[in-house]
Design a protein around this motif. Structure first.
Motif, PDB file in Angstrom:
ATOM      1  N   MET A 149     -11.431  39.160   8.754  1.00 47.84           N
ATOM      2  CA  MET A 149     -11.749  38.630  10.082  1.00 47.84           C
ATOM      3  C   MET A 149     -12.199  37.182   9.940  1.00 47.84           C
ATOM      4  SD  MET A 149     -14.550  40.109  12.717  1.00 47.84           S
ATOM      5  CE  MET A 149     -15.256  39.117  13.983  1.00 47.84           C
ATOM      6  N   GLU A 150     -11.733  36.375  10.852  1.00 51.53           N
ATOM      7  CA  GLU A 150     -12.125  34.971  10.881  1.00 51.53           C
ATOM      8  C   GLU A 150     -12.799  34.695  12.219  1.00 51.53           C
ATOM      9  OE1 GLU A 150      -9.369  31.678   9.380  1.00 51.53           O
ATOM     10  OE2 GLU A 150      -9.173  31.525  11.560  1.00 51.53           O
ATOM     11  N   ILE A 151     -13.995  34.130  12.164  1.00 55.38           N
ATOM     12  CA  ILE A 151     -14.686  33.698  13.376  1.00 55.38           C
ATOM     13  C   ILE A 151     -14.648  32.181  13.367  1.00 55.38           C
ATOM     14  CG2 ILE A 151     -16.830  33.749  14.704  1.00 55.38           C
ATOM     15  CD1 ILE A 151     -17.602  36.284  13.060  1.00 55.38           C
ATOM     16  N   ARG A 152     -14.096  31.604  14.421  1.00 56.44           N
ATOM     17  CA  ARG A 152     -13.978  30.142  14.533  1.00 56.44           C
ATOM     18  C   ARG A 152     -14.851  29.659  15.665  1.00 56.44           C
ATOM     19  NH1 ARG A 152      -9.643  26.784  12.902  1.00 56.44           N
ATOM     20  NH2 ARG A 152      -8.508  27.824  11.252  1.00 56.44           N
ATOM     21  N   ALA A 153     -15.409  28.465  15.468  1.00 55.09           N
ATOM     22  CA  ALA A 153     -16.240  27.859  16.510  1.00 55.09           C
ATOM     23  C   ALA A 153     -16.193  26.351  16.356  1.00 55.09           C
ATOM     24  CB  ALA A 153     -17.675  28.358  16.409  1.00 55.09           C
ATOM     25  N   ILE A 154     -16.557  25.676  17.426  1.00 54.33           N
ATOM     26  CA  ILE A 154     -16.643  24.214  17.416  1.00 54.33           C
ATOM     27  C   ILE A 154     -18.120  23.833  17.446  1.00 54.33           C
ATOM     28  CG2 ILE A 154     -16.044  22.073  18.618  1.00 54.33           C
ATOM     29  CD1 ILE A 154     -13.578  23.532  17.595  1.00 54.33           C
ATOM     30  N   ASP A 155     -18.502  22.939  16.512  1.00 56.38           N
ATOM     31  CA  ASP A 155     -19.856  22.395  16.448  1.00 56.38           C
ATOM     32  C   ASP A 155     -19.710  20.883  16.528  1.00 56.38           C
ATOM     33  OD1 ASP A 155     -22.515  21.792  15.994  1.00 56.38           O
ATOM     34  OD2 ASP A 155     -22.418  22.174  13.836  1.00 56.38           O
ATOM     35  N   GLY A 156     -19.907  20.339  17.728  1.00 55.77           N
ATOM     36  CA  GLY A 156     -19.667  18.898  17.929  1.00 55.77           C
ATOM     37  C   GLY A 156     -18.187  18.626  17.774  1.00 55.77           C
ATOM     38  N   GLU A 157     -17.844  17.871  16.712  1.00 55.16           N
ATOM     39  CA  GLU A 157     -16.434  17.595  16.438  1.00 55.16           C
ATOM     40  C   GLU A 157     -15.943  18.354  15.217  1.00 55.16           C
ATOM     41  OE1 GLU A 157     -15.411  13.474  16.469  1.00 55.16           O
ATOM     42  OE2 GLU A 157     -16.645  13.076  18.227  1.00 55.16           O
ATOM     43  N   LYS A 174     -26.878  27.678  15.279  1.00 48.41           N
ATOM     44  CA  LYS A 174     -26.829  26.642  16.312  1.00 48.41           C
ATOM     45  C   LYS A 174     -25.826  27.017  17.409  1.00 48.41           C
ATOM     46  CE  LYS A 174     -25.825  21.729  16.675  1.00 48.41           C
ATOM     47  NZ  LYS A 174     -25.213  20.594  15.984  1.00 48.41           N
ATOM     48  N   ASP A 175     -26.044  26.482  18.621  1.00 49.10           N
ATOM     49  CA  ASP A 175     -25.106  26.701  19.734  1.00 49.10           C
ATOM     50  C   ASP A 175     -23.684  26.338  19.295  1.00 49.10           C
ATOM     51  OD1 ASP A 175     -27.427  27.223  21.097  1.00 49.10           O
ATOM     52  OD2 ASP A 175     -27.300  25.502  22.445  1.00 49.10           O
ATOM     53  N   ALA A 176     -22.705  27.082  19.805  1.00 48.16           N
ATOM     54  CA  ALA A 176     -21.313  26.862  19.418  1.00 48.16           C
ATOM     55  C   ALA A 176     -20.406  26.951  20.628  1.00 48.16           C
ATOM     56  CB  ALA A 176     -20.893  27.906  18.389  1.00 48.16           C
ATOM     57  N   MET A 222     -21.126  30.190  22.883  1.00 47.09           N
ATOM     58  CA  MET A 222     -22.199  31.114  22.516  1.00 47.09           C
ATOM     59  C   MET A 222     -23.417  30.308  22.071  1.00 47.09           C
ATOM     60  SD  MET A 222     -20.254  34.179  20.452  1.00 47.09           S
ATOM     61  CE  MET A 222     -21.746  35.130  20.264  1.00 47.09           C
ATOM     62  N   ASP A 223     -24.485  30.388  22.850  1.00 49.45           N
ATOM     63  CA  ASP A 223     -25.735  29.744  22.470  1.00 49.45           C
ATOM     64  C   ASP A 223     -26.395  30.543  21.365  1.00 49.45           C
ATOM     65  OD1 ASP A 223     -25.314  27.838  24.459  1.00 49.45           O
ATOM     66  OD2 ASP A 223     -26.480  28.957  25.944  1.00 49.45           O
ATOM     67  N   LYS A 224     -27.352  29.917  20.692  1.00 47.56           N
ATOM     68  CA  LYS A 224     -28.100  30.599  19.645  1.00 47.56           C
ATOM     69  C   LYS A 224     -28.744  31.865  20.222  1.00 47.56           C
ATOM     70  CE  LYS A 224     -31.643  29.932  16.164  1.00 47.56           C
ATOM     71  NZ  LYS A 224     -32.367  28.933  15.381  1.00 47.56           N
ATOM     72  N   GLY A 225     -28.578  32.997  19.533  1.00 48.38           N
ATOM     73  CA  GLY A 225     -29.140  34.263  19.978  1.00 48.38           C
ATOM     74  C   GLY A 225     -28.262  35.031  20.950  1.00 48.38           C
ATOM     75  N   GLN A 226     -27.207  34.418  21.423  1.00 44.61           N
ATOM     76  CA  GLN A 226     -26.323  35.065  22.400  1.00 44.61           C
ATOM     77  C   GLN A 226     -25.314  35.961  21.684  1.00 44.61           C
ATOM     78  OE1 GLN A 226     -24.188  32.303  24.892  1.00 44.61           O
ATOM     79  NE2 GLN A 226     -23.618  33.873  26.362  1.00 44.61           N
ATOM     80  N   THR A 227     -24.924  37.055  22.360  1.00 41.14           N
ATOM     81  CA  THR A 227     -23.891  37.941  21.823  1.00 41.14           C
ATOM     82  C   THR A 227     -22.635  37.840  22.683  1.00 41.14           C
ATOM     83  OG1 THR A 227     -24.667  39.837  23.120  1.00 41.14           O
ATOM     84  CG2 THR A 227     -25.564  39.599  20.894  1.00 41.14           C
TER      85      THR A 227
END
Length: 163
Positions: free
Chosen positions: A103-111, A47-49, A76-81
């Protein structure tokens, strides 16, 4: 989940998910004492993040010092690099081998904050003697000696003319 007619119905919500597409280093074959730029290309396969960032961790015994261990990639939208860049220095006495970094990848999904853990490897190559550096010093030394001889000969000729 809801129970209907003896079975359960669960709806699984899609969330951001990331895949490491590539890892490159500058220099290409880092060795002890090198300052290294790690370029991590990641793809959002879910999902978009928003506010996507990466962070690297090492064991305290590893001969690596991070100059920058986090990088912000952005939305980063879905499919985006996107590419994150981390800079580090390999200790000059590091053993040539493969080092595993967390490695840690962090993102926000809504809240909600999404954290995805990965591992990457950094291969430290043996230091190669760089002959061209020695050649430069040798050429410089010869130039200094020739210049010194020239100045000595020139000043002795001037003294002879004065006499």
């Amino acid at each position: 989940c809801e129970i209907e007619n003896g079975g359960s119905l669960c709806q699984i919500k899609e969330k951001p998910n990331f895949r490491i597409n590539s890892l490159t280093t500058e220099p290409a074959n880092p060795s002890p004492g090198d300052k290294v730029k790690l370029k991590l290309n990641i793809e959002n396969t879910g999902k978009d993040a928003e506010s996507v960032s990466i962070k690297l961790y090492k064991e305290s015994s590893q001969p690596i010092t991070f100059d920058e261990k986090t990088d912000y990639i952005g939305t980063m939208d879905k499919g985006q690099t996107g590419t994150g860049i981390i800079t580090l220095t390999i200790d000059s006495d590091a053993e040539p081998k493969k080092y595993i970094l967390d490695m840690e990848i962090r993102a926000i999904d809504g809240e909600q904050v999404i954290v995805q853990n990965e591992t990457i490897s950094l291969t430290v190559s043996p230091r190669v003697a760089r002959a061209n550096n020695w050649l430069g010093f040798i050429v410089l030394g010869i130039a200094v000696v020739i210049s010194g001889i020239y100045l000595i000969v020139k000043s002795s000729k001037k003294e002879k003319k004065k006499k």
